[in-house]
Motif scaffolding. Structure first.
Motif, mmCIF file in Angstrom:
data_model
loop_
_atom_site.group_PDB
_atom_site.id
_atom_site.type_symbol
_atom_site.label_atom_id
_atom_site.label_comp_id
_atom_site.label_asym_id
_atom_site.label_seq_id
_atom_site.Cartn_x
_atom_site.Cartn_y
_atom_site.Cartn_z
ATOM 1 N N ASP A 173 -5.211 11.005 18.407
ATOM 2 C CA ASP A 173 -5.083 11.461 19.795
ATOM 3 C C ASP A 173 -4.213 10.519 20.621
ATOM 4 O OD1 ASP A 173 -6.618 13.708 19.331
ATOM 5 O OD2 ASP A 173 -8.481 12.826 20.083
ATOM 6 N N LYS A 177 -0.531 11.108 22.357
ATOM 7 C CA LYS A 177 -0.260 10.862 23.778
ATOM 8 C C LYS A 177 0.987 10.004 23.943
ATOM 9 C CE LYS A 177 -2.752 9.720 28.020
ATOM 10 N NZ LYS A 177 -4.068 9.310 28.592
ATOM 11 N N TYR A 183 -2.989 17.935 24.643
ATOM 12 C CA TYR A 183 -4.375 17.623 24.316
ATOM 13 C C TYR A 183 -5.056 18.892 23.789
ATOM 14 C CZ TYR A 183 -9.330 16.620 24.928
ATOM 15 O OH TYR A 183 -10.672 16.468 24.715
ATOM 16 N N GLY A 185 -4.836 15.881 20.935
ATOM 17 C CA GLY A 185 -3.635 15.350 20.307
ATOM 18 C C GLY A 185 -3.566 15.468 18.806
#
Length: 341
Positions: A173, A177, A183, A185
């Protein structure tokens, strides 16, 4: 002579950002399940907001229970027991599931039982037609947990290794990012990695150059950030390199755990177990090592009520004693603290 009434367990999952309901029948197996994901609610914040998660569980839990019961042509009075996720997880979210479960159980005069969230994941492959036999090694990989466990029987768990910092799901995740992906991720990164070239970048396999079964993924995330800062135009190649390094690391540790325990069966569960690259790595390792590898189906990789109903059913049907009517949760809870059944 009257027939024996089947034992039906209602499962409630509310540990984080998904409300899941499941119904497990002692003779028919899983007879119903539904899930509501809060992805759209949290996406604008780039991660889970605990207060919003708790509020949404309050709104969703009872309607989902009614819907699952209706689809299964079952009524509340048919339910024999209620299992709910007591931990680990977000305290507010756990309290919602516990409060609903305890209130319903009290009104119906049936037992209720708090279930360990990770035991639910560990047992999820037992919902499939072909199931693993005990004992086995389990790799549990999710947004909050990465651990290897020696599983002798239900409740007989020994943690062999776990993440010392970021869980692998967190690393997916956070890397997503860094790359500016959406999201959640993890799935977005895996999708982008399909377009990448695995030969462009070589990422490290953290903690594989030393003995032991613990994990560390924060350095891999940092390596991805540094690579991206120098090569911002090569997002897909970075995503591919990260995914290959992360899944290879998990495979290497699984192989070590199997060799150390001399087990010949591996169970892989949790949200990251849906990753196809990971499954390919582990399947290839299984063929080479003569190991059987089992996964839950895709819909049971992420949090769900079916796995909680199943885990609760195993424990309740084996006569595990239940607590009183107090609303009790354990946001931090070790698998090794569970009772064997």
């Amino acid at each position: 002579m009257s027939a024996v009434k089947p034992f039906i367990t209602l499962g409630i999952e509310s540990s984080c950002d998904e409300t899941g309901i499941g119904l497990y029948h002692s003779e028919k197996g899983l007879i119903g399940h539904q899930l509501f994901s809060q992805v759209d609610i949290h996406s604008e914040y780039g991660g889970v907001v605990p207060e919003l998660a708790s509020r949404d569980h309050i709104q969703r839990t009872l309607p989902l229970i009614k819907s699952v019961l209706a689809d299964a042509e079952t009524t509340l009075t048919d339910i024999s027991a209620i299992a709910y996720t007591a931990g680990p997880g977000l305290a507010g979210a756990l309290l919602v599931g516990s409060a609903v479960a305890k209130s319903l159980a009290w009104s119906l005069k049936i037992p209720s039982l708090g279930v360990h969230h990770m035991e639910g994941h560990l047992l999820a492959p037992l919902l499939e037609e072909k199931v693993p036999d005990f004992p086995f090694v389990a790799l549990l990989v999710s947004g909050g947990h990465t651990m290897l466990i020696d599983v002798e029987a239900i409740g007989k768990y020994k943690i062999l290794g776990e993440s010392l910092d970021d869980a692998v799901g967190e690393a997916f995740d956070k890397t997503a990012k860094i790359l500016g992906l959406g999201y959640p991720g993890g799935p977005a990164l895996a999708q982008l990695a399909k377009q990448g070239d695995a030969d462009v970048f070589k990422f490290p396999r953290p903690m594989t150059d030393r003995p032991g079964l613990d994990f560390s993924f924060s350095g891999l995330k940092t390596f991805a950030r540094n690579t991206f800062s120098k090569n911002p135009e090569k997002k897909a190649d970075i995503a591919k390199a990260f995914e290959v390094a992360a899944t290879s690391t998990l495979m290497i540790k699984c192989r070590r755990a199997l060799e150390q325990t001399r087990r010949t069966t591996l169970v892989v569960a949790g949200g990251v177990s849906a990753n196809l690259s990971l499954r390919q790595e582990l399947d290839a390792m299984g063929v080479k090592q003569g190991v059987q590898v089992f996964y839950p189906r895709q819909e049971f990789c992420t949090d769900n009520g079916a796995m909680i109903a199943l885990a609760g059913h195993f424990r309740l049907s084996q006569g595990q004693k239940t607590a009183g009517g107090e609303i009790a949760i354990q946001p931090r809870w070790s698998l090794e603290d569970l009772e064997a059944v």
